[in-house]
Structures are given as structure tokens and as C-alpha cells.
Design an enzyme around this catalytic site. Structure first.
Site, PDB file in Angstrom:
ATOM      1  N   THR A  15       0.837  -1.210   0.000  1.00 48.16           N
ATOM      2  CA  THR A  15       0.000   0.000   0.000  1.00 48.16           C
ATOM      3  C   THR A  15       0.874   1.263   0.000  1.00 48.16           C
ATOM      4  O   THR A  15       0.473   2.287  -0.550  1.00 48.16           O
ATOM      5  CB  THR A  15      -0.986   0.028   1.192  1.00 48.16           C
ATOM      6  OG1 THR A  15      -0.261   0.042   2.414  1.00 48.16           O
ATOM      7  CG2 THR A  15      -1.919  -1.158   1.157  1.00 48.16           C
ATOM      8  N   MET A  88      10.858  -7.293   3.806  1.00 49.16           N
ATOM      9  CA  MET A  88      11.122  -8.090   5.011  1.00 49.16           C
ATOM     10  C   MET A  88      12.446  -8.847   4.918  1.00 49.16           C
ATOM     11  O   MET A  88      12.499 -10.056   5.119  1.00 49.16           O
ATOM     12  CB  MET A  88       9.974  -9.088   5.237  1.00 49.16           C
ATOM     13  CG  MET A  88       8.615  -8.434   5.363  1.00 49.16           C
ATOM     14  SD  MET A  88       8.525  -7.301   6.737  1.00 49.16           S
ATOM     15  CE  MET A  88       8.335  -8.453   8.061  1.00 49.16           C
ATOM     16  N   LYS A  89      13.481  -8.107   4.597  1.00 50.97           N
ATOM     17  CA  LYS A  89      14.793  -8.765   4.501  1.00 50.97           C
ATOM     18  C   LYS A  89      15.825  -7.693   4.778  1.00 50.97           C
ATOM     19  O   LYS A  89      15.694  -6.567   4.289  1.00 50.97           O
ATOM     20  CB  LYS A  89      14.951  -9.324   3.088  1.00 50.97           C
ATOM     21  CG  LYS A  89      16.281  -9.900   2.762  1.00 50.97           C
ATOM     22  CD  LYS A  89      16.368 -11.358   3.123  1.00 50.97           C
ATOM     23  CE  LYS A  89      17.805 -11.850   3.022  1.00 50.97           C
ATOM     24  NZ  LYS A  89      18.013 -13.141   3.646  1.00 50.97           N
ATOM     25  N   ILE A  90      16.825  -8.048   5.544  1.00 47.37           N
ATOM     26  CA  ILE A  90      17.851  -7.039   5.859  1.00 47.37           C
ATOM     27  C   ILE A  90      18.732  -6.832   4.630  1.00 47.37           C
ATOM     28  O   ILE A  90      19.161  -7.789   3.979  1.00 47.37           O
ATOM     29  CB  ILE A  90      18.664  -7.464   7.093  1.00 47.37           C
ATOM     30  CG1 ILE A  90      17.725  -7.397   8.314  1.00 47.37           C
ATOM     31  CG2 ILE A  90      19.869  -6.557   7.296  1.00 47.37           C
ATOM     32  CD1 ILE A  90      18.320  -7.881   9.594  1.00 47.37           C
ATOM     33  N   ASN A 105      14.051   3.736   4.394  1.00 45.49           N
ATOM     34  CA  ASN A 105      13.100   2.713   4.837  1.00 45.49           C
ATOM     35  C   ASN A 105      11.986   3.390   5.639  1.00 45.49           C
ATOM     36  O   ASN A 105      12.210   4.429   6.260  1.00 45.49           O
ATOM     37  CB  ASN A 105      13.829   1.703   5.730  1.00 45.49           C
ATOM     38  CG  ASN A 105      12.908   0.629   6.279  1.00 45.49           C
ATOM     39  OD1 ASN A 105      12.074   0.062   5.557  1.00 45.49           O
ATOM     40  ND2 ASN A 105      13.023   0.338   7.568  1.00 45.49           N
ATOM     41  N   HIS A 107       9.370   2.637   8.806  1.00 43.68           N
ATOM     42  CA  HIS A 107       9.192   1.681   9.899  1.00 43.68           C
ATOM     43  C   HIS A 107       7.993   2.115  10.754  1.00 43.68           C
ATOM     44  O   HIS A 107       7.854   3.300  11.062  1.00 43.68           O
ATOM     45  CB  HIS A 107      10.471   1.632  10.760  1.00 43.68           C
ATOM     46  CG  HIS A 107      10.386   0.613  11.847  1.00 43.68           C
ATOM     47  ND1 HIS A 107      10.515  -0.738  11.598  1.00 43.68           N
ATOM     48  CD2 HIS A 107      10.132   0.732  13.167  1.00 43.68           C
ATOM     49  CE1 HIS A 107      10.375  -1.395  12.738  1.00 43.68           C
ATOM     50  NE2 HIS A 107      10.124  -0.528  13.707  1.00 43.68           N
TER      51      HIS A 107
END
Ligand code: GRF
Length: 187
Positions: A15, A88-90, A105, A107
Site C-alpha cells: 500500500t 522483510m529482509k535485511i 526505509n 518503519h
């Protein structure tokens, strides 16, 4: 205005991607979304890329050479800016080194509080007065780079996880575009 070729990384609903696409269609918005990368083949967000005819690729982050594939595609699409929107990954050190101060990013908490996952349940458990979202630069530490924009709301006694998520998302749809404008206004 010369728009920066931007890649959005997603893993899920997308979204925020949808919202950034809408903003990027305005002539004065500083980025053009030139590529979408998903590490989840079934991410709903891919449908927004399809709908708006934005190139998209799936990266299997379980494969050893996945990072090379990302870097090659970023070069191919001449990407100079990256937004992580529910990825969903570093992000690896190598990618960060190649895109110093060019990866941001979003958060769903008021960082440095509640880094990592399950933010809403932790906010409720800790009986926080305020909740919100943060847009920040990405460095090697999880949710650790410097802040660009933070927005908050007051938590009500009857807020549950779902309500917190909805309220946070609403703020995110303002915070992410504002952060991008702020970054490029400075340059
Ligand atoms: C957002 O809440 C963002 O803060 C977090 O992941 C969520 C992604 O939502 N990093 P969506 O996929 O953009 O709907």
C-alpha cells in the site's frame, strides 16, 4: 524537473508502493518509480506495478547470488535511489555501500523505540502513550540509520493492534512522500 530513477522494494501488500506511485505521477515529485523488486512471488503489491506498467522482478533471497541479481537490475534500470516499503529482509552491506545515503526505509514505530517486528503488540504491551512511523536512512544496523521524518499520534485506551496498524498506515502515506521531498529539496 529531472526525476531520480527509483526502485521500491516490497514483500507484501504494497500500500505504500501504491501511494508512492500516485505521488510520483505528479510532475513536481522528485522520483520516478522505474523498478519494483519483491522477494515474495505472491506479494499483493506486485499488482500495483502491473497496473501502472512499472517493470518488476522477483528476487529469491534464499539463493546465494541474489545480491548480484539485485545490483545488476539496479544498474540496468539506472537506479539512483531506493525506498524499502515493507521489505522483510535485511539489506546487505554490499548494497548499502553501493547506495550510500540513497536507501531509505519506512518503519511503523517511533524509532529508536520498537525496532524490528511485531511493533503494534509491543506498543500495547508497553502501554505507550504515543505511536507512529519513521522514515530513515538505511545503514548496517536494523532500523538504525538517521531519521528523516517521524510522525506520531496518541494511543487511545481502546486501540487494538489492527487500529494501531490502520492509524500508522495513514501517517505513513503522508510521511514517506514528505521524506522524499525533503531529501531532494536539500540537494
Ligand atoms: C508498513 O507498515 C511499513 O512501515 C513496514 O511494513 C509495512 C508495509 O505495508 N515496514 P505495505 O506493504 O506498504 O502496505
Amino acid at each position: 524537473m529531472v526525476k531520480r530513477n527509483t526502485c521500491i522494494f516490497i514483500s507484501g501488500k504494497g500500500t505504500n508502493l501504491k501511494n508512492l506511485i500516485a505521488h510520483s505521477r505528479h510532475a513536481n515529485f522528485p522520483i520516478k518509480i522505474s523498478l519494483v523488486i519483491s522477494n515474495n512471488r505472491k506479494a499483493e503489491g506486485i499488482n500495483y506495478a502491473k497496473k501502472f506498467k512499472i517493470p518488476y522482478i522477483f528476487i529469491n533471497t534464499k539463493l546465494k547470488n541474489y545480491e548480484n541479481k539485485i545490483l545488476l537490475n539496479l544498474q540496468k534500470y539506472k537506479i539512483s535511489f531506493i525506498c524499502l516499503a515493507g521489505f522483510m529482509k535485511i539489506i546487505s552491506k554490499n548494497l548499502i555501500m553501493n547506495y550510500q545515503k540513497k536507501i531509505i526505509n519506512i518503519h511503523p514505530s517511533l524509532l529508536p523505540k520498537f525496532k524490528g517486528l511485531n511493533t503494534f503488540s509491543r506498543i500495547l504491551k508497553e502501554k505507550e502513550v504515543k505511536a507512529g512511523c519513521t522514515v530513515h536512512y538505511v545503514n548496517e544496523k536494523l532500523d538504525g540509520g538517521s531519521k528523516i521524518i517521524q510522525k506520531f499520534f496518541f494511543v487511545n485506551d481502546d486501540d487494538n493492534e489492527l487500529i494501531l496498524q490502520e492509524k500508522t498506515h495513514k501517517l505513513e502515506y503522508r510521511a514517506f512522500p514528505e521524506a522524499i521531498i525533503k531529501i531532494f529539496r536539500k540537494n
